[in-house]
Scaffold this active site. Structure first.
Site, PDB file in Angstrom:
ATOM      1  N   VAL A  63     -56.695 111.461 124.728  1.00  0.00           N
ATOM      2  CA  VAL A  63     -55.579 112.464 125.846  1.00  0.00           C
ATOM      3  C   VAL A  63     -54.469 111.953 125.575  1.00  0.00           C
ATOM      4  O   VAL A  63     -54.075 112.376 126.066  1.00  0.00           O
ATOM      5  CB  VAL A  63     -56.574 112.483 126.529  1.00  0.00           C
ATOM      6  N   TYR A  94     -52.769 102.852 138.756  1.00  0.00           N
ATOM      7  CA  TYR A  94     -53.627 104.060 138.807  1.00  0.00           C
ATOM      8  C   TYR A  94     -52.768 104.758 140.462  1.00  0.00           C
ATOM      9  O   TYR A  94     -52.999 106.183 140.248  1.00  0.00           O
ATOM     10  CB  TYR A  94     -54.886 103.520 139.459  1.00  0.00           C
TER      11      TYR A  94
HETATM   12  P1  NAP Z   1     -65.505 107.442 134.187  1.00  0.00           P
HETATM   13  O1  NAP Z   1     -67.159 107.365 135.153  1.00  0.00           O
HETATM   14  O2  NAP Z   1     -65.225 105.814 134.547  1.00  0.00           O
HETATM   15  O3  NAP Z   1     -65.699 107.831 133.257  1.00  0.00           O
HETATM   16  C1  NAP Z   1     -64.290 108.608 132.723  1.00  0.00           C
HETATM   17  C2  NAP Z   1     -64.453 109.550 131.608  1.00  0.00           C
HETATM   18  O4  NAP Z   1     -63.414 109.707 131.129  1.00  0.00           O
HETATM   19  C3  NAP Z   1     -65.720 109.077 130.627  1.00  0.00           C
HETATM   20  O5  NAP Z   1     -66.082 110.580 130.088  1.00  0.00           O
HETATM   21  C4  NAP Z   1     -64.896 108.471 129.062  1.00  0.00           C
HETATM   22  O6  NAP Z   1     -65.357 108.627 127.991  1.00  0.00           O
HETATM   23  C5  NAP Z   1     -63.718 109.446 129.713  1.00  0.00           C
HETATM   24  N1  NAP Z   1     -61.589 109.313 128.814  1.00  0.00           N
HETATM   25  C6  NAP Z   1     -61.289 107.950 129.298  1.00  0.00           C
HETATM   26  N2  NAP Z   1     -60.033 107.374 128.984  1.00  0.00           N
HETATM   27  C7  NAP Z   1     -60.234 108.664 127.919  1.00  0.00           C
HETATM   28  C8  NAP Z   1     -59.447 109.439 127.119  1.00  0.00           C
HETATM   29  N3  NAP Z   1     -57.773 107.854 126.676  1.00  0.00           N
HETATM   30  N4  NAP Z   1     -59.041 110.399 126.629  1.00  0.00           N
HETATM   31  C9  NAP Z   1     -60.220 111.348 126.775  1.00  0.00           C
HETATM   32  N5  NAP Z   1     -60.794 110.663 127.737  1.00  0.00           N
HETATM   33  C10 NAP Z   1     -61.652 109.506 128.154  1.00  0.00           C
HETATM   34  O7  NAP Z   1     -64.437 107.903 135.459  1.00  0.00           O
HETATM   35  P2  NAP Z   1     -64.867 109.067 137.035  1.00  0.00           P
HETATM   36  O8  NAP Z   1     -65.472 108.045 137.806  1.00  0.00           O
HETATM   37  O9  NAP Z   1     -66.029 110.302 136.890  1.00  0.00           O
HETATM   38  O10 NAP Z   1     -63.548 109.418 137.467  1.00  0.00           O
HETATM   39  C11 NAP Z   1     -63.742 110.825 136.687  1.00  0.00           C
HETATM   40  C12 NAP Z   1     -62.707 111.024 137.268  1.00  0.00           C
HETATM   41  O11 NAP Z   1     -62.255 111.360 138.709  1.00  0.00           O
HETATM   42  C13 NAP Z   1     -60.997 109.900 136.446  1.00  0.00           C
HETATM   43  O12 NAP Z   1     -59.258 110.642 136.314  1.00  0.00           O
HETATM   44  C14 NAP Z   1     -60.740 109.317 137.690  1.00  0.00           C
HETATM   45  O13 NAP Z   1     -59.654 107.993 137.875  1.00  0.00           O
HETATM   46  C15 NAP Z   1     -60.841 110.378 139.410  1.00  0.00           C
HETATM   47  N6  NAP Z   1     -61.286 109.832 140.057  1.00  0.00           N
HETATM   48  C16 NAP Z   1     -62.586 108.919 140.234  1.00  0.00           C
HETATM   49  C17 NAP Z   1     -62.834 108.543 141.597  1.00  0.00           C
HETATM   50  C18 NAP Z   1     -64.096 107.409 141.844  1.00  0.00           C
HETATM   51  O14 NAP Z   1     -64.315 106.832 143.121  1.00  0.00           O
HETATM   52  N7  NAP Z   1     -65.075 107.531 140.725  1.00  0.00           N
HETATM   53  C19 NAP Z   1     -61.939 108.530 142.578  1.00  0.00           C
HETATM   54  C20 NAP Z   1     -61.102 108.888 142.330  1.00  0.00           C
HETATM   55  C21 NAP Z   1     -60.786 109.809 141.768  1.00  0.00           C
HETATM   56  P3  NAP Z   1     -64.911 107.750 126.931  1.00  0.00           P
HETATM   57  O15 NAP Z   1     -64.957 106.348 128.026  1.00  0.00           O
HETATM   58  O16 NAP Z   1     -66.113 108.319 125.763  1.00  0.00           O
HETATM   59  O17 NAP Z   1     -63.622 107.893 126.069  1.00  0.00           O
END
Ligand code: NAP
Length: 245
Positions: free
Chosen positions: A62, A153
């Site tokens: 993206v 971040y």
């Molecule tokens: P995650 O388990 O690390 O998953 C991240 C997802 O984003 C994966 O599907 C990854 O797929 C995809 N991704 C990463 N870089 C990408 C790119 N350049 N283009 C397209 N896809 C990409 O993360 P998560 O914890 O589910 O987090 C999801 C969202 O919630 C993020 O924006 C994160 O900042 C936010 N968030 C998470 C938390 C938390 O505690 N987990 C808290 C606050 C906010 P691939 O690696 O296959 O590309």
């Protein structure tokens, strides 16, 4: 009929964690999903896990505007149009500011913030023309509070908050809503990187005493995407067990 039957939704980063839970919940609500991630195997297996048929997997980074535009064209050709965009793809590259490299800064801003710009840019005109559409950005409580070791971040997530409010104001007269969800700490691959000491310390900062589940965020996405949220736009809603009040 479910409340989102016949709606088409794009979920970026829909292959794992929060994005996968969001995709599964939107599929249960009746949506047809276009799931985007960088890893083909993972997006394919995400699509295979969904409850009904017709969903598609797409590999795309993206942060790449050309790649993003091409994928959105492909999705529009295959599905006709897109009703719901969930900008969820995100990465961390944590370090104390003094040790943070320019590359770590750029990578995080480019995926988390520019990625949402690229996707929204590719879809907004069409949504405005159709006078319908929902955009949901996944920010973070860290974008509200800041966090030591996460200057890149936190800046990307604070940027998403300003982006959400601006887009909401520009697009509301054209029937398009834009909101953001600020998760606290959710149990995914991203938080699996934290050591036991940090997790213990986190628990003590969360009034509800535990990390959230990806489905806690997905439930709110389903609500914000649906007709019950038709008068809600420009809002940042936390899902954090009471961590930030
Ligand atoms: P995650 O388990 O690390 O998953 C991240 C997802 O984003 C994966 O599907 C990854 O797929 C995809 N991704 C990463 N870089 C990408 C790119 N350049 N283009 C397209 N896809 C990409 O993360 P998560 O914890 O589910 O987090 C999801 C969202 O919630 C993020 O924006 C994160 O900042 C936010 N968030 C998470 C938390 C938390 O505690 N987990 C808290 C606050 C906010 P691939 O690696 O296959 O590309």
């Amino acid at each position: 009929m479910s409340e989102l039957s016949e709606k088409v939704a794009i979920v970026t980063g829909g292959s794992r964690g929060i994005g996968l839970a969001v995709s599964q919940e939107l599929a249960r609500a009746g949506c047809t999903l276009a799931i985007i991630g960088r890893n083909k195997k993972r997006v394919d297996s995400a699509v295979a896990s969904l409850s009904n048929n017709g969903h598609q997997a797409y590999t795309c980074d993206v942060s790449d505007s050309v790649d993003t535009l091409n994928i959105v064209k492909l999705i529009n050709n295959e599905f006709g149009s897109v009703d719901i965009l969930v900008n969820n793809a995100g990465i961390t590259k944590d370090n104390l500011f003094i040790r943070m490299t320019e590359e770590d800064w750029d990578d995080v801003i480019n995926v988390n913030l520019k990625g949402a710009f690229n996707m929204t840019k590719a879809l907004a005109r069409n949504m405005m023309k159709r006078r319908a559409g929902v955009i949901i950005n996944i920010t973070s409580v860290v974008g509200l509070t800041g966090n030591p070791g996460q200057a890149n971040y936190a800046a990307s997530k604070a940027g998403l908050i300003g982006f959400t409010k601006s887009i909401a104001q520009e697009l509301a007269p054209r029937g398009v809503r834009c909101n953001a969800i600020a998760p606290g700490f959710i149990d995914t691959d991203m938080t699996a990187e934290l050591d036991d000491e940090t997790v213990k310390e986190l628990h003590s900062r969360i009034p509800m005493g535990h990390l959230g589940r990806p489905s806690d965020v997905a439930d709110l996405v389903r609500f914000l995407a649906g007709p019950a949220a038709h008068y809600i736009t420009g809002q940042i809603i936390s899902v954090d067990g009471g961590m930030v009040m």
